[in-house]
Design a protein around this motif. Structure first.
Motif, PDB file in Angstrom:
ATOM      1  N   MET A   1      58.090  58.261  40.402  1.00 19.45           N
ATOM      2  CA  MET A   1      57.765  58.160  39.079  1.00 19.45           C
ATOM      3  C   MET A   1      56.951  57.038  39.260  1.00 19.45           C
ATOM      4  N   THR A   2      56.737  56.183  39.990  1.00 21.35           N
ATOM      5  CA  THR A   2      55.780  55.273  40.220  1.00 21.35           C
ATOM      6  C   THR A   2      54.628  55.722  39.919  1.00 21.35           C
ATOM      7  N   VAL A   3      53.951  56.516  40.999  1.00 21.39           N
ATOM      8  CA  VAL A   3      53.197  57.667  40.559  1.00 21.39           C
ATOM      9  C   VAL A   3      52.282  57.736  39.199  1.00 21.39           C
ATOM     10  N   TRP A   4      53.538  58.366  38.624  1.00 18.15           N
ATOM     11  CA  TRP A   4      53.153  58.404  36.884  1.00 18.15           C
ATOM     12  C   TRP A   4      53.557  57.431  35.713  1.00 18.15           C
ATOM     13  N   ALA A   5      54.201  55.571  36.789  1.00 14.58           N
ATOM     14  CA  ALA A   5      53.982  55.323  35.737  1.00 14.58           C
ATOM     15  C   ALA A   5      52.528  54.824  35.235  1.00 14.58           C
ATOM     16  N   LYS A   6      51.936  54.873  37.254  1.00 20.42           N
ATOM     17  CA  LYS A   6      50.964  53.680  37.317  1.00 20.42           C
ATOM     18  C   LYS A   6      49.941  54.422  36.588  1.00 20.42           C
ATOM     19  N   GLY A   7      50.357  55.757  36.081  1.00 25.88           N
ATOM     20  CA  GLY A   7      48.546  56.595  35.742  1.00 25.88           C
ATOM     21  C   GLY A   7      48.852  56.633  34.174  1.00 25.88           C
ATOM     22  N   LYS A   8      50.318  56.090  33.580  1.00 29.91           N
ATOM     23  CA  LYS A   8      50.036  55.566  32.461  1.00 29.91           C
ATOM     24  C   LYS A   8      49.810  54.379  32.099  1.00 29.91           C
ATOM     25  N   HIS A   9      49.952  53.455  33.064  1.00 29.19           N
ATOM     26  CA  HIS A   9      49.929  52.007  32.592  1.00 29.19           C
ATOM     27  C   HIS A   9      48.416  52.148  32.961  1.00 29.19           C
ATOM     28  N   ARG A  10      47.980  52.389  33.655  1.00 28.41           N
ATOM     29  CA  ARG A  10      46.246  52.304  33.735  1.00 28.41           C
ATOM     30  C   ARG A  10      45.429  53.549  32.475  1.00 28.41           C
ATOM     31  N   GLY A  11      46.094  54.033  31.852  1.00 31.26           N
ATOM     32  CA  GLY A  11      45.916  55.099  30.075  1.00 31.26           C
ATOM     33  C   GLY A  11      46.339  54.181  28.947  1.00 31.26           C
ATOM     34  N   TYR A  12      47.041  53.347  29.055  1.00 30.17           N
ATOM     35  CA  TYR A  12      47.242  51.955  27.971  1.00 30.17           C
ATOM     36  C   TYR A  12      46.488  51.123  28.379  1.00 30.17           C
ATOM     37  N   LEU A  13      45.965  51.294  29.396  1.00 27.26           N
ATOM     38  CA  LEU A  13      45.079  49.439  29.374  1.00 27.26           C
ATOM     39  C   LEU A  13      43.184  50.122  28.772  1.00 27.26           C
ATOM     40  N   LYS A  14      42.970  51.493  28.548  1.00 27.69           N
ATOM     41  CA  LYS A  14      42.194  51.638  28.485  1.00 27.69           C
ATOM     42  C   LYS A  14      42.325  51.896  27.240  1.00 27.69           C
ATOM     43  N   GLU A  15      43.060  52.469  26.008  1.00 30.42           N
ATOM     44  CA  GLU A  15      43.168  53.116  24.594  1.00 30.42           C
ATOM     45  C   GLU A  15      43.036  51.632  24.510  1.00 30.42           C
ATOM     46  N   PHE A  16      44.395  50.829  24.299  1.00 32.12           N
ATOM     47  CA  PHE A  16      44.457  49.661  23.718  1.00 32.12           C
ATOM     48  C   PHE A  16      43.805  48.281  24.226  1.00 32.12           C
ATOM     49  N   ARG A  17      43.109  47.990  23.317  1.00 28.70           N
ATOM     50  CA  ARG A  17      42.274  46.806  23.393  1.00 28.70           C
ATOM     51  C   ARG A  17      44.035  45.406  23.722  1.00 28.70           C
ATOM     52  N   ASP A  18      44.274  45.987  22.912  1.00 29.66           N
ATOM     53  CA  ASP A  18      45.382  44.005  22.922  1.00 29.66           C
ATOM     54  C   ASP A  18      47.003  44.774  23.609  1.00 29.66           C
ATOM     55  N   TYR A  19      46.690  45.641  24.387  1.00 32.77           N
ATOM     56  CA  TYR A  19      48.079  45.987  25.577  1.00 32.77           C
ATOM     57  C   TYR A  19      48.131  45.068  25.577  1.00 32.77           C
ATOM     58  N   PRO A  20      49.666  44.426  25.645  1.00 40.65           N
ATOM     59  CA  PRO A  20      50.354  43.434  26.531  1.00 40.65           C
ATOM     60  C   PRO A  20      49.359  42.959  27.675  1.00 40.65           C
ATOM     61  N   THR A  21      48.881  41.884  28.743  1.00 40.03           N
ATOM     62  CA  THR A  21      48.601  42.082  30.335  1.00 40.03           C
ATOM     63  C   THR A  21      49.625  41.897  31.218  1.00 40.03           C
ATOM     64  N   LEU A  22      51.115  41.375  30.196  1.00 38.60           N
ATOM     65  CA  LEU A  22      51.928  40.917  30.958  1.00 38.60           C
ATOM     66  C   LEU A  22      52.758  41.788  31.440  1.00 38.60           C
ATOM     67  N   ARG A  23      52.455  43.215  31.309  1.00 44.60           N
ATOM     68  CA  ARG A  23      53.483  44.708  31.909  1.00 44.60           C
ATOM     69  C   ARG A  23      52.856  44.891  32.974  1.00 44.60           C
ATOM     70  N   SER A  24      54.496  45.134  33.650  1.00 43.41           N
ATOM     71  CA  SER A  24      53.732  46.389  34.628  1.00 43.41           C
ATOM     72  C   SER A  24      53.662  47.446  34.755  1.00 43.41           C
ATOM     73  N   SER A  25      53.693  48.797  36.132  1.00 42.93           N
ATOM     74  CA  SER A  25      53.857  50.251  35.538  1.00 42.93           C
ATOM     75  C   SER A  25      55.782  50.116  35.829  1.00 42.93           C
ATOM     76  N   ILE A  26      56.080  49.234  36.822  1.00 45.18           N
ATOM     77  CA  ILE A  26      57.575  50.282  36.490  1.00 45.18           C
ATOM     78  C   ILE A  26      58.748  49.307  37.118  1.00 45.18           C
ATOM     79  N   LEU A  27      58.234  48.003  37.557  1.00 41.29           N
ATOM     80  CA  LEU A  27      58.995  46.966  37.958  1.00 41.29           C
ATOM     81  C   LEU A  27      58.467  45.965  37.459  1.00 41.29           C
ATOM     82  N   PRO A  28      59.448  45.103  36.318  1.00 42.05           N
ATOM     83  CA  PRO A  28      58.552  43.914  36.217  1.00 42.05           C
ATOM     84  C   PRO A  28      58.338  42.644  37.677  1.00 42.05           C
ATOM     85  N   PHE A  29      56.661  42.645  37.030  1.00 45.13           N
ATOM     86  CA  PHE A  29      56.489  41.589  38.482  1.00 45.13           C
ATOM     87  C   PHE A  29      55.658  41.618  39.273  1.00 45.13           C
ATOM     88  N   ILE A  30      56.046  42.855  39.810  1.00 39.80           N
ATOM     89  CA  ILE A  30      56.618  43.654  41.523  1.00 39.80           C
ATOM     90  C   ILE A  30      55.348  45.118  41.010  1.00 39.80           C
TER      91      ILE A  30
END
Length: 338
Positions: free
Chosen positions: A308-337
């Protein structure tokens, strides 16, 4: 006053004649733009044999439209089974790709390969969930040929065993109902051969866990009822959180939108992670591990977390590319880690 004076006065006081406005010239009609049609050739990827030639294909046609035309000539290859690419070594084209935007001329060649029989994702999800549910119950009721014959259809004396069965069954029944009534399942498909790999993993790990938890010699956790209660609370909390996330995602206006705010406090974790459904899912299995104190459950939890970490990292990278105003505070699956 004489007649001549009166005539002169009348002439001077008469209004001047209005000049008629010039009529606008009629506009010349614009010439209709000529549509440039495409000629599409479909070639077998392996044999390089020409399978079909499509004449006068609309420039706005999508790859899915071309697959549909190909399907009319070859009914056994429905669109989900088809893979089309511009080069034998290139990636498969997406169904939404438009013909006139591709790097081809008016004569385009596509290489076709058969993906094999396909299954919808909904069918795959149901198979992955129904199997573990049934397999676990087989061990719980101690059907014959599982343990020693003297234990056939007997019941465990440990309360945690019954509690674990209820939690495990609740988890997979919840997933089945979510698949049927909550999730937005894409129209994508999976090759039929892959379902054996996916289901084999879930079904075998469910049997492995169930065998030890429902074994006649199973002993309760080291810290007794306090440890069981702690694991149960973690499990139930994360189950509610996981369900809340799925409902929140279902209620988005569009699938491409990202969640920013909701009144449900279980969804506030969206401020910190991109895939909180995975976070809660891992948390549920951690709670189940604490409650049962079973090594196979811990192993399953670890493998699930890695995947699930592999899936989450892939989705997180996709969100960063798709949305310019995507919150930079967000992590993939574990907050701040992570």
């Amino acid at each position: 006053m004489d007649v001549l004076a009166l005539e002169a006065k009348n002439v001077n006081t008469a209004e001047p004649e209005k000049k008629s406005a010039p009529r606008p010239k009629p506009k010349t009609p614009k010439k209709a733009k000529r549509t440039v049609y495409f000629e599409v050739e479909i070639v077998d990827l392996k044999t390089k044999e020409k399978l079909l030639l499509l004449d006068k294909v609309e420039p706005t046609a999508t790859i899915l439209d071309i697959k549909a035309l190909f399907h009319k000539s070859y009914p056994k290859w429905y669109p989900a089974r088809q893979s089309l690419r511009l080069d034998p070594k290139a990636k498969c084209l997406r169904d939404e790709d438009i013909l006139q935007t591709l790097p081809v001329g008016t004569t385009a060649s596509f290489y076709f390969s058969d993906l094999g029989p396909q299954l919808t994702w909904g069918t795959v999800f149901l198979a992955e969930c129904v199997g573990p549910l049934i397999i676990y119950l087989m061990f719980y009721f101690r059907l014959p040929f599982i343990y020693s014959p003297k234990y056939d259809f007997t019941s465990s004396k440990q309360w945690v065993v019954h509690l674990a069965c209820m939690c495990h069954s609740f988890h997979y029944i919840k997933r089945i109902l979510e698949t049927l009534f909550v999730h937005r399942i894409s129209h994508g498909t999976m090759p039929l051969r892959n379902i054996f790999k996916n289901c084999g993993y879930y079904w075998c790990t469910a049997a492995w866990m169930a065998y030890y938890i429902n074994h006649p010699l199973y002993t309760p956790p080291f810290y007794g009822q306090q440890q069981v209660n702690a694991g149960l609370y973690i499990f139930l909390f994360c189950q509610v959180g996981n369900f809340s996330i799925h409902v929140a995602l279902r209620n988005l206006k569009s699938p491409g939108e990202f969640l920013t705010r909701t009144k449900n406090p279980f969804t506030w974790i969206f401020w910190l992670v991109s895939c909180p459904n995975y976070t809660y899912e891992v948390g549920s299995w951690i709670g189940f591990t604490v409650m049962t104190q079973c090594v196979p459950v811990a192993f399953f939890t670890l493998v699930a977390f890695i995947q699930m970490t592999v899936w989450a990292k892939g989705k997180h990278r996709g969100y960063l590319k798709e949305f310019r105003d995507y919150p930079t505070l967000r992590s993939s699956i574990l907050p701040f880690i992570l």
